[in-house]
Write a protein that holds these residues in place. Structure first.
Motif, mmCIF file in Angstrom:
data_model
loop_
_atom_site.group_PDB
_atom_site.id
_atom_site.type_symbol
_atom_site.label_atom_id
_atom_site.label_comp_id
_atom_site.label_asym_id
_atom_site.label_seq_id
_atom_site.Cartn_x
_atom_site.Cartn_y
_atom_site.Cartn_z
ATOM 1 N N LYS A 3 0.834 -1.182 0.000
ATOM 2 C CA LYS A 3 0.000 0.000 0.000
ATOM 3 C C LYS A 3 0.879 1.245 0.000
ATOM 4 O O LYS A 3 1.855 1.339 0.737
ATOM 5 C CB LYS A 3 -0.917 -0.003 1.216
ATOM 6 C CG LYS A 3 -2.012 1.041 1.175
ATOM 7 C CD LYS A 3 -2.967 0.881 2.348
ATOM 8 C CE LYS A 3 -4.124 1.851 2.254
ATOM 9 N NZ LYS A 3 -5.074 1.707 3.381
ATOM 10 N N GLN A 4 0.502 2.198 -0.856
ATOM 11 C CA GLN A 4 1.267 3.436 -0.965
ATOM 12 C C GLN A 4 0.511 4.576 -0.267
ATOM 13 O O GLN A 4 -0.673 4.460 0.023
ATOM 14 C CB GLN A 4 1.469 3.802 -2.438
ATOM 15 C CG GLN A 4 2.130 2.712 -3.269
ATOM 16 C CD GLN A 4 2.146 3.070 -4.746
ATOM 17 O OE1 GLN A 4 2.092 4.240 -5.122
ATOM 18 N NE2 GLN A 4 2.228 2.057 -5.592
ATOM 19 N N LEU A 117 -3.020 -8.511 -0.348
ATOM 20 C CA LEU A 117 -2.259 -8.100 -1.525
ATOM 21 C C LEU A 117 -0.769 -8.072 -1.227
ATOM 22 O O LEU A 117 0.057 -8.443 -2.069
ATOM 23 C CB LEU A 117 -2.733 -6.723 -1.997
ATOM 24 C CG LEU A 117 -4.107 -6.677 -2.675
ATOM 25 C CD1 LEU A 117 -4.585 -5.231 -2.818
ATOM 26 C CD2 LEU A 117 -4.051 -7.357 -4.042
ATOM 27 N N ASP A 118 -0.418 -7.643 -0.025
ATOM 28 C CA ASP A 118 0.983 -7.605 0.386
ATOM 29 C C ASP A 118 1.575 -9.013 0.460
ATOM 30 O O ASP A 118 2.731 -9.243 0.122
ATOM 31 C CB ASP A 118 1.105 -6.893 1.736
ATOM 32 C CG ASP A 118 2.555 -6.624 2.121
ATOM 33 O OD1 ASP A 118 3.392 -6.504 1.208
ATOM 34 O OD2 ASP A 118 2.842 -6.539 3.314
ATOM 35 N N ARG A 119 0.728 -9.977 0.903
ATOM 36 C CA ARG A 119 1.201 -11.368 0.972
ATOM 37 C C ARG A 119 1.246 -12.031 -0.392
ATOM 38 O O ARG A 119 1.856 -13.093 -0.539
ATOM 39 C CB ARG A 119 0.279 -12.183 1.885
ATOM 40 C CG ARG A 119 0.335 -11.780 3.359
ATOM 41 C CD ARG A 119 -0.314 -12.843 4.231
ATOM 42 N NE ARG A 119 -1.698 -13.091 3.851
ATOM 43 C CZ ARG A 119 -2.751 -12.457 4.365
ATOM 44 N NH1 ARG A 119 -2.561 -11.524 5.297
ATOM 45 N NH2 ARG A 119 -3.968 -12.740 3.975
ATOM 46 N N GLY A 120 0.581 -11.415 -1.383
ATOM 47 C CA GLY A 120 0.551 -12.003 -2.720
ATOM 48 C C GLY A 120 -0.265 -13.274 -2.784
ATOM 49 O O GLY A 120 0.076 -14.209 -3.514
#
Length: 441
Positions: A3-4, A117-120
């Motif tokens: 996340k940005q 999403l970070d974990r893919g």
């Protein structure tokens, strides 16, 4: 994917433009599930859904103008944009503000499952087009429009816009072979994809392209138990060209023949205007518009980049496939210009650019044809286009390293009464429009 921190319109736009690099096409179930997470905002909208190969954006523009002339508030979601990404979101004829664009972007952004999403682990992330569609669904209900017009991006059945729950009307424009790698290699298969926007309770209005496509559309309408109405060339009649306008008449459902004026030289827009007029008539049992409102709406309609006169005797047209090129050439042939014609041509490589180039060079309508390198990575190499043009001995051609240089030199070298046309891709139209807006020519 991490996340940005996004806090400006420019950062949001940059994120969206980079989205295709790390997402893949999602299923319709995924799209509908996320729309449901947003609170089913589409259920608060009276949706008119427009699909087809050519003319979708023009039909949306004419229909919007007619409805606004009748006093309705209309929100419109279209694609692609030419210069500003906010062009895709319009209400009351005005595109969304940068502040509201950012707010809608962040509304979607913060609803994504960033831990997954970070974990893919395969968590859902919208594609570029899906993201914009969701933003429209956030923005438009806030405006409380009387009607919401949605233009499909590609196809129909699997298009993100088809995730909506219900519709007032489904409109299908002219159908031809385009995007065959995604939609099928026959007009029947493509018509089947377009027919995917049909749903129970929403009548179908379609352009009478050919018997093969008509059968597919009418069969699907019959399966759903919805009425199907067609519009064809027999429903309008050209009257005259008057001062770069077209006078024509349309046979309507409720008001017999209505005389109309289009402020364009594009003959193909009579087809799109006729379809939009019939669409307006089909709303609310024929009570939505009057003949005078239809006249005013068609007269005042404008759709950028479609045979648009951007400078005196300089016309930009987003003819981006074979059918579009044929329609473009029909207009050029009837333009009554007294001097020479020059064409600046650019095209993307996933179109049948060989056939499009042959049509243009073989028409004999242009004194010279210039090709230039467009900024998009999808552009067909101008050197390849030049090789094709070299096969026509009577065709003077030139190759430029970029659109800016081509445009400046072609403008500066025009002879008396010479008309410059720019056609072949909406990317090319967008580059020209941006140059003009920023005085970079």
């Amino acid at each position: 994917m991490k996340k940005q921190s996004i806090a400006s319109f420019e950062e949001a736009e940059r994120y969206l433009n980079e989205t295709p690099r790390f997402t893949t096409k999602n299923t319709m179930e995924d799209t509908r599930a996320f729309l449901h997470r947003l609170g089913d905002p589409d259920r608060r909208l009276r949706i008119i859904h427009v699909a087809g190969t050519n003319g979708k954006g023009s039909v949306c523009a004419y229909l919007r103008s007619v409805l606004e002339a009748a006093g309705y508030r209309v929100s419109v979601f279209t694609s692609p944009h030419l210069v500003d990404i906010r062009e895709r979101f319009v209400t009351d004829g005005k595109m969304v503000s940068r502040e509201d664009f950012l707010r809608a972007f962040l509304h979607i952004y913060h609803m994504l499952d960033w831990e997954a999403l970070d974990r893919g682990t395969g968590a859902y992330h919208p594609t570029f087009f899906e993201y914009l569609f969701f933003m429209a669904m956030v923005l438009f209900p806030e405006q409380s429009p009387d009607y919401c017009i949605l233009e499909t991006g590609l196809g129909g059945r699997l298009d993100a816009t088809n995730a909506v729950w219900g519709k007032e009307l489904a409109v299908i424009t002219h159908i031809s072979l385009d995007h065959v790698e995604y939609l099928g290699d026959t007009v029947e298969k493509i018509a089947g994809e377009k027919a995917g926007i049909l749903c129970a309770g929403a009548p179908l209005l379609y352009w009478d392209t050919c018997p093969e496509t008509d059968r597919v559309l009418e069969q699907r309408a019959a399966e759903l138990g919805i009425p199907a109405w067609s519009v064809s060339k027999s429903d309008y009649r050209f009257l005259s060209f008057t001062n770069k306008s077209i006078d024509f008449s349309v046979r309507t459902r409720y008001y017999n023949n209505i005389s109309l004026t289009l402020h364009t030289i594009a003959a193909y827009q009579m087809e799109n205007a006729a379809l939009a007029v019939r669409a307006a008539e089909l709303l609310d049992g024929g009570q939505a518009v009057t003949p005078e409102q239809i006249r005013r709406g068609i007269r005042d309609a404008f759709w950028a980049g479609r045979m648009e006169e951007v400078l005196p005797e300089v016309y930009v047209d987003g003819a981006h496939n074979e059918d579009g090129i044929r329609a473009f050439l029909e207009t050029v042939e009837a333009d009554q210009v007294r001097g020479n014609r020059t064409l600046l041509f650019g095209v993307v490589q996933d179109k049948d650019y060989v056939r499009m180039t042959e049509e243009l060079a073989g028409s004999g309508l242009f004194h010279r044809i210039a090709v230039a390198q467009m900024q998009t990575g999808r552009a067909a190499a101008p050197e390849k286009l030049g090789e094709l043009l070299a096969g026509y001995p009577g065709c003077e051609y030139c190759v430029y390293e970029n659109v800016s240089k081509a445009f400046r030199e072609l403008l500066g070298s025009r002879g008396p009464g010479e008309r410059l046309y720019i056609a072949g891709s909406l990317y090319l139209a967008g580059e020209i429009k941006e140059m003009l807006e920023n005085d970079k020519f």
